[in-house]
Design a protein around this motif. Structure first.
Motif, PDB file in Angstrom:
ATOM      1  N   GLY A 162       5.228   0.247 -16.190  1.00 41.80           N
ATOM      2  CA  GLY A 162       6.280   0.184 -17.186  1.00 41.80           C
ATOM      3  C   GLY A 162       7.436  -0.715 -16.790  1.00 41.80           C
ATOM      4  O   GLY A 162       8.581  -0.489 -17.179  1.00 41.80           O
ATOM      5  N   GLY A 163       7.136  -1.735 -15.986  1.00 43.93           N
ATOM      6  CA  GLY A 163       8.155  -2.690 -15.597  1.00 43.93           C
ATOM      7  C   GLY A 163       9.037  -2.280 -14.441  1.00 43.93           C
ATOM      8  O   GLY A 163       9.964  -3.013 -14.076  1.00 43.93           O
ATOM      9  N   VAL A 164       8.778  -1.116 -13.850  1.00 40.83           N
ATOM     10  CA  VAL A 164       9.595  -0.666 -12.715  1.00 40.83           C
ATOM     11  C   VAL A 164       8.713  -0.352 -11.514  1.00 40.83           C
ATOM     12  O   VAL A 164       7.507  -0.079 -11.647  1.00 40.83           O
ATOM     13  CB  VAL A 164      10.447   0.578 -13.073  1.00 40.83           C
ATOM     14  N   LEU A 165       9.306  -0.383 -10.340  1.00 40.45           N
ATOM     15  CA  LEU A 165       8.586  -0.057  -9.108  1.00 40.45           C
ATOM     16  C   LEU A 165       8.298   1.440  -9.072  1.00 40.45           C
ATOM     17  O   LEU A 165       9.215   2.262  -9.072  1.00 40.45           O
ATOM     18  CB  LEU A 165       9.436  -0.459  -7.901  1.00 40.45           C
ATOM     19  N   ALA A 166       7.011   1.783  -9.055  1.00 37.00           N
ATOM     20  CA  ALA A 166       6.608   3.191  -9.075  1.00 37.00           C
ATOM     21  C   ALA A 166       5.808   3.594  -7.851  1.00 37.00           C
ATOM     22  O   ALA A 166       5.607   4.785  -7.598  1.00 37.00           O
ATOM     23  CB  ALA A 166       5.785   3.482 -10.331  1.00 37.00           C
ATOM     24  N   GLY A 167       5.318   2.606  -7.087  1.00 40.82           N
ATOM     25  CA  GLY A 167       4.508   2.914  -5.911  1.00 40.82           C
ATOM     26  C   GLY A 167       4.563   1.788  -4.910  1.00 40.82           C
ATOM     27  O   GLY A 167       5.045   0.696  -5.194  1.00 40.82           O
ATOM     28  N   ILE A 168       4.059   2.075  -3.715  1.00 41.97           N
ATOM     29  CA  ILE A 168       4.026   1.123  -2.612  1.00 41.97           C
ATOM     30  C   ILE A 168       2.598   1.055  -2.099  1.00 41.97           C
ATOM     31  O   ILE A 168       1.979   2.091  -1.820  1.00 41.97           O
ATOM     32  CB  ILE A 168       4.956   1.570  -1.463  1.00 41.97           C
ATOM     33  N   THR A 169       2.049  -0.139  -1.986  1.00 45.70           N
ATOM     34  CA  THR A 169       0.682  -0.296  -1.499  1.00 45.70           C
ATOM     35  C   THR A 169       0.553   0.307  -0.105  1.00 45.70           C
ATOM     36  O   THR A 169       1.269  -0.076   0.819  1.00 45.70           O
ATOM     37  CB  THR A 169       0.278  -1.775  -1.467  1.00 45.70           C
ATOM     38  N   SER A 170      -0.379   1.249   0.051  1.00 41.64           N
ATOM     39  CA  SER A 170      -0.453   2.015   1.293  1.00 41.64           C
ATOM     40  C   SER A 170      -1.801   1.869   1.998  1.00 41.64           C
ATOM     41  O   SER A 170      -1.888   1.219   3.029  1.00 41.64           O
ATOM     42  CB  SER A 170      -0.146   3.494   1.014  1.00 41.64           C
ATOM     43  N   TRP A 171      -2.867   2.457   1.442  1.00 44.88           N
ATOM     44  CA  TRP A 171      -4.144   2.397   2.154  1.00 44.88           C
ATOM     45  C   TRP A 171      -5.308   2.647   1.204  1.00 44.88           C
ATOM     46  O   TRP A 171      -5.119   2.826   0.012  1.00 44.88           O
ATOM     47  CB  TRP A 171      -4.162   3.403   3.306  1.00 44.88           C
ATOM     48  N   GLY A 172      -6.495   2.643   1.732  1.00 39.28           N
ATOM     49  CA  GLY A 172      -7.679   2.909   0.936  1.00 39.28           C
ATOM     50  C   GLY A 172      -8.939   2.775   1.759  1.00 39.28           C
ATOM     51  O   GLY A 172      -8.920   2.265   2.875  1.00 39.28           O
ATOM     52  N   GLU A 173     -10.041   3.241   1.198  1.00 45.68           N
ATOM     53  CA  GLU A 173     -11.357   3.107   1.820  1.00 45.68           C
ATOM     54  C   GLU A 173     -11.911   1.748   1.444  1.00 45.68           C
ATOM     55  O   GLU A 173     -12.323   1.520   0.305  1.00 45.68           O
ATOM     56  CB  GLU A 173     -12.290   4.221   1.336  1.00 45.68           C
ATOM     57  N   GLY A 174     -11.875   0.813   2.397  1.00 45.70           N
ATOM     58  CA  GLY A 174     -12.289  -0.550   2.092  1.00 45.70           C
ATOM     59  C   GLY A 174     -11.359  -1.151   1.053  1.00 45.70           C
ATOM     60  O   GLY A 174     -10.203  -0.770   0.925  1.00 45.70           O
ATOM     61  N   CYS A 175     -11.872  -2.101   0.297  1.00 46.36           N
ATOM     62  CA  CYS A 175     -11.105  -2.733  -0.778  1.00 46.36           C
ATOM     63  C   CYS A 175     -11.999  -2.910  -1.991  1.00 46.36           C
ATOM     64  O   CYS A 175     -13.087  -3.485  -1.878  1.00 46.36           O
ATOM     65  CB  CYS A 175     -10.574  -4.109  -0.355  1.00 46.36           C
ATOM     66  N   ALA A 176     -11.559  -2.401  -3.123  1.00 43.32           N
ATOM     67  CA  ALA A 176     -12.266  -2.559  -4.402  1.00 43.32           C
ATOM     68  C   ALA A 176     -13.654  -1.927  -4.404  1.00 43.32           C
ATOM     69  O   ALA A 176     -14.531  -2.352  -5.158  1.00 43.32           O
ATOM     70  CB  ALA A 176     -12.358  -4.035  -4.789  1.00 43.32           C
ATOM     71  N   GLN A 177     -13.862  -0.903  -3.570  1.00 47.52           N
ATOM     72  CA  GLN A 177     -15.146  -0.217  -3.559  1.00 47.52           C
ATOM     73  C   GLN A 177     -15.242   0.750  -4.734  1.00 47.52           C
ATOM     74  O   GLN A 177     -14.276   1.458  -5.046  1.00 47.52           O
ATOM     75  CB  GLN A 177     -15.328   0.572  -2.253  1.00 47.52           C
ATOM     76  N   ALA A 178     -16.391   0.803  -5.366  1.00 50.42           N
ATOM     77  CA  ALA A 178     -16.605   1.756  -6.451  1.00 50.42           C
ATOM     78  C   ALA A 178     -16.378   3.177  -5.935  1.00 50.42           C
ATOM     79  O   ALA A 178     -16.852   3.546  -4.863  1.00 50.42           O
ATOM     80  CB  ALA A 178     -18.021   1.620  -7.002  1.00 50.42           C
ATOM     81  N   GLY A 179     -15.638   3.955  -6.699  1.00 44.81           N
ATOM     82  CA  GLY A 179     -15.397   5.340  -6.329  1.00 44.81           C
ATOM     83  C   GLY A 179     -14.267   5.558  -5.348  1.00 44.81           C
ATOM     84  O   GLY A 179     -13.948   6.711  -5.024  1.00 44.81           O
ATOM     85  N   TYR A 180     -13.631   4.480  -4.881  1.00 45.60           N
ATOM     86  CA  TYR A 180     -12.525   4.604  -3.921  1.00 45.60           C
ATOM     87  C   TYR A 180     -11.343   3.757  -4.385  1.00 45.60           C
ATOM     88  O   TYR A 180     -11.161   2.623  -3.936  1.00 45.60           O
ATOM     89  CB  TYR A 180     -12.965   4.181  -2.520  1.00 45.60           C
ATOM     90  N   PRO A 181     -10.530   4.310  -5.263  1.00 49.78           N
ATOM     91  CA  PRO A 181      -9.358   3.558  -5.733  1.00 49.78           C
ATOM     92  C   PRO A 181      -8.353   3.349  -4.605  1.00 49.78           C
ATOM     93  O   PRO A 181      -8.389   4.039  -3.583  1.00 49.78           O
ATOM     94  CB  PRO A 181      -8.786   4.470  -6.826  1.00 49.78           C
ATOM     95  N   GLY A 182      -7.459   2.393  -4.789  1.00 41.98           N
ATOM     96  CA  GLY A 182      -6.399   2.187  -3.817  1.00 41.98           C
ATOM     97  C   GLY A 182      -5.410   3.337  -3.845  1.00 41.98           C
ATOM     98  O   GLY A 182      -5.219   3.996  -4.882  1.00 41.98           O
ATOM     99  N   ILE A 183      -4.784   3.596  -2.703  1.00 39.60           N
ATOM    100  CA  ILE A 183      -3.794   4.664  -2.609  1.00 39.60           C
ATOM    101  C   ILE A 183      -2.417   4.052  -2.386  1.00 39.60           C
ATOM    102  O   ILE A 183      -2.237   3.178  -1.529  1.00 39.60           O
ATOM    103  CB  ILE A 183      -4.144   5.656  -1.490  1.00 39.60           C
ATOM    104  N   TYR A 184      -1.454   4.550  -3.155  1.00 44.13           N
ATOM    105  CA  TYR A 184      -0.085   4.035  -3.148  1.00 44.13           C
ATOM    106  C   TYR A 184       0.892   5.184  -2.889  1.00 44.13           C
ATOM    107  O   TYR A 184       0.631   6.328  -3.288  1.00 44.13           O
ATOM    108  CB  TYR A 184       0.235   3.376  -4.497  1.00 44.13           C
ATOM    109  N   THR A 185       1.994   4.872  -2.239  1.00 46.34           N
ATOM    110  CA  THR A 185       3.038   5.871  -2.050  1.00 46.34           C
ATOM    111  C   THR A 185       3.620   6.250  -3.405  1.00 46.34           C
ATOM    112  O   THR A 185       3.978   5.381  -4.203  1.00 46.34           O
ATOM    113  CB  THR A 185       4.161   5.319  -1.157  1.00 46.34           C
ATOM    114  N   ARG A 186       3.703   7.543  -3.678  1.00 44.95           N
ATOM    115  CA  ARG A 186       4.247   8.047  -4.948  1.00 44.95           C
ATOM    116  C   ARG A 186       5.773   8.012  -4.843  1.00 44.95           C
ATOM    117  O   ARG A 186       6.400   8.915  -4.297  1.00 44.95           O
ATOM    118  CB  ARG A 186       3.729   9.464  -5.198  1.00 44.95           C
ATOM    119  N   LEU A 187       6.368   6.974  -5.386  1.00 47.26           N
ATOM    120  CA  LEU A 187       7.772   6.696  -5.104  1.00 47.26           C
ATOM    121  C   LEU A 187       8.733   7.727  -5.696  1.00 47.26           C
ATOM    122  O   LEU A 187       9.842   7.904  -5.179  1.00 47.26           O
ATOM    123  CB  LEU A 187       8.134   5.292  -5.588  1.00 47.26           C
ATOM    124  N   THR A 188       8.331   8.423  -6.756  1.00 42.88           N
ATOM    125  CA  THR A 188       9.232   9.445  -7.301  1.00 42.88           C
ATOM    126  C   THR A 188       9.584  10.488  -6.238  1.00 42.88           C
ATOM    127  O   THR A 188      10.700  11.000  -6.212  1.00 42.88           O
ATOM    128  CB  THR A 188       8.605  10.146  -8.514  1.00 42.88           C
TER     129      THR A 188
END
Length: 262
Positions: free
Chosen positions: A224-250
């Protein structure tokens, strides 16, 4: 647990290069988002003026960050844990990693969340204070009550210079892509107890194909045009079934505001 996870950070800082190289060789597929955007398109810092490179003293980029005021940059704790202010620079207004334009600022203070220990334990947030002001438009960020922004299926934008494939080369030009947010239950089914819903939010397609990767760590998840998360970690990159994980900034908005206003 998925074994030893790697945050999506590019290991180029001289003080940690040797240890990072060993970790990269020995770590399994879980990675921090330090690679360039997978499945995205090229863009510019003109389009995203708040997008900052976080670099070592020789201006080698290893993470991303988001300018939220003229002298404050929000990024991931795993990018700065163990670093000193003197070893870090922030570069704004530079679309290409090999460019020489833009503004380079020294860092006068690094705040890493005091409870941060590892990306899978949450609290993956940090704030940099710059020694000089950045002449670029900052991003607004979510407040603590804006939890509805993470509704499953909401379109989110990811931005960074990270690799375009897991373990690949970093992108010289800034890249961006959009991904849908993922429900907590779905993310927990992928990551088990490593997913902490109070601290983390997932975003990505069920089929994979679009994601942040190594080198994108610390960069923004824009909703929605505002910073809502921070790129953090994940299982590999762009793997099916493993979305990226971001810091929940709220969850950390009030603490970030304390740092921004200090």
């Amino acid at each position: 647990m998925f074994g030893l996870t790697r945050a999506r950070k590019t290991a180029v800082v001289a003080a940690t290069a040797a240890a990072a190289a060993t970790a990269l060789l020995n770590a399994p597929t879980a990675e921090a988002a330090s690679s360039r955007i997978v499945g995205g398109t090229t863009t510019t810092t003109t389009a995203y003026p708040f997008m900052m490179q976080i670099t070592d003293a020789s201006q080698k980029q290893f993470c991303g960050g988001t300018l939220v005021s003229a002298t404050k940059v929000v990024t991931a704790a795993h990018c700065l844990a163990g670093e000193s202010a003197g070893s870090v620079r922030v570069v704004g207004g530079r679309t290409y990693l090999d460019g020489t334009n833009g503004t380079v600022a020294k860092v006068s203070d690094i705040w890493v969340h005091p409870d941060y220990t590892d990306v899978t334990e949450g609290n993956d947030v940090a704030v940099l204070t710059l020694s000089t002001s950045m002449p670029y438009t900052p991003a607004s960020y979510v407040g603590s009550s804006d939890t509805g922004v993470y509704a499953a299926g909401t379109t989110a934008r990811i931005i960074g210079w990270g690799t375009t494939s897991s373990g690949g080369s970093s992108s010289n030009q800034l890249r961006t892509a959009t991904v849908p947010t993922v429900s907590n239950s779905s993310c927990a089914s992928s990551y088990g107890s490593d997913f902490i819903p109070s601290d983390m939010v997932c975003a990505g397609h069920t089929s994979g194909g679009v994601d942040t990767c190594q080198g994108d760590s610390g960069g923004p998840l824009i909703i929605g045009g505002v910073l809502a998360g921070i790129t953090s970690w994940g299982e590999g990159c762009a793997q099916a079934g493993y979305p990226g994980i971001y810091t929940r900034l709220t969850t950390f908005s009030d603490e970030v505001t304390e740092q921004v206003e200090s």
